[in-house]
Structures are given as structure tokens and as C-alpha cells.
Design an enzyme around this catalytic site. Structure first.
Site, PDB file in Angstrom:
ATOM      1  N   HIS A   7       0.823  -1.208   0.000  1.00 24.45           N
ATOM      2  CA  HIS A   7       0.000   0.000   0.000  1.00 24.45           C
ATOM      3  C   HIS A   7       0.855   1.255   0.000  1.00 24.45           C
ATOM      4  CE1 HIS A   7       0.463  -0.697   4.428  1.00 24.45           C
ATOM      5  NE2 HIS A   7       0.573   0.629   4.458  1.00 24.45           N
ATOM      6  N   HIS A  79       4.101   7.023   3.681  1.00 26.25           N
ATOM      7  CA  HIS A  79       5.045   5.917   3.506  1.00 26.25           C
ATOM      8  C   HIS A  79       4.587   4.954   2.422  1.00 26.25           C
ATOM      9  CE1 HIS A  79       2.250   4.021   6.510  1.00 26.25           C
ATOM     10  NE2 HIS A  79       2.515   2.915   5.831  1.00 26.25           N
ATOM     11  N   GLU A 130       7.745   0.932   5.025  1.00 24.76           N
ATOM     12  CA  GLU A 130       7.218  -0.106   5.917  1.00 24.76           C
ATOM     13  C   GLU A 130       7.404  -1.446   5.233  1.00 24.76           C
ATOM     14  OE1 GLU A 130       3.037  -1.260   8.203  1.00 24.76           O
ATOM     15  OE2 GLU A 130       2.958   0.069   6.460  1.00 24.76           O
TER      16      GLU A 130
END
Length: 134
Positions: A7, A79, A130
Site C-alpha cells: 500500500h 510511507h 514499511e
């Protein structure tokens, strides 16, 4: 080592308005909001054919993304999340290459109920990264 883009996370000042934009204007499948108290955020996932957009909004006064929103009142990209098969192996390989894992380096359970870590943005060409074990 990294797999798919899981994502792209966007901090938003108004979660209801941002959800409406993706649902009504873009015609996307938008999840209901979920509070993640451990992470200090409320999230909404926008499902796309090949990935997701994670809309983030601060949850509480001590939210780690409140400072981001203070510096970017209109919101913005926060992010990128990449999938990894084995997060412990990924941490080991990346730290061997000089990348820094934020916090104490121990994975936490993320929004999908899977282990995650964040890498220092200065080590990611200015981008917070991440990693999520899949």
C-alpha cells in the site's frame, strides 16, 4: 527480497472527506474506518486492483502522525509498504547493508494483523518504508 507494493499511505486532515473522495469521485471500494490505538491512527483502506491506498488520520493527541499533519496541513504521502516473506530475514539483510529499523527493531503487529517494521526515511531515499510480512 521485497515483494509486491502492499500500500501507499497518505495522511489526511479529514478522514470522512478523503474517504468520500475515493468512494464517490474515484468509484473505489473504501473500507470503514478502524482505530489502531497501539499505532495512534485511524485508518481506511482503499482497495485497488493491484494494491491499496491507506488513509491515515491521527488518533488522539499523542499520535505519531500528528507532527506530520502539523507540518503538512493539507496531508500528503506518508510511507510505502512493501511485502516481505520473512520479516526477520529482511531486517537482518537490510541492517547488514546499513539501513536502520525504527524503534527497537522488533516487529509490531500492523493494520493487517501481520508483523511490520519501518525503515528510517534517510535510508530510503527520503521515503519512510514499511515492511510487512505476508
Amino acid at each position: 527480497m521485497i515483494g509486491n507494493l502492499n500500500h501507499v499511505a497518505i495522511v489526511v486532515p479529514d478522514l470522512t472527506s478523503a474517504s468520500r473522495l475515493y468512494r464517490e469521485a474515484f468509484g473505489a471500494d473504501v473500507s470503514p474506518p478502524v482505530d489502531l490505538a497501539e499505532h495512534g491512527v485511524t485508518i481506511v483502506f482503499v482497495q485497488l486492483c493491484n494494491t491499496k491506498i491507506e488513509l491515515l488520520h491521527p488518533l488522539g493527541e499523542n499520535s505519531p502522525i500528528q507532527r506530520f499533519l502539523d507540518n503538512n496541513p493539507d496531508g500528503g504521502m506518508h510511507h510505502l509498504c512493501y511485502e516481505v516473506e520473512e520479516i526477520g530475514f529482511a531486517i537482518q539483510k537490510l541492517t547488514e547493508h546499513g539501513l536502520r529499523v525504527l524503534g527497537d527493531g522488533t516487529p509490531k503487529i500492523g493494520a493487517h494483523g501481520k508483523p511490520v517494521v519501518f525503515l528510517h526515511p534517510k535510508d530510503g531515499i527520503g521515503t519512510l518504508i514499511e515492511l510487512e510480512q505476508v
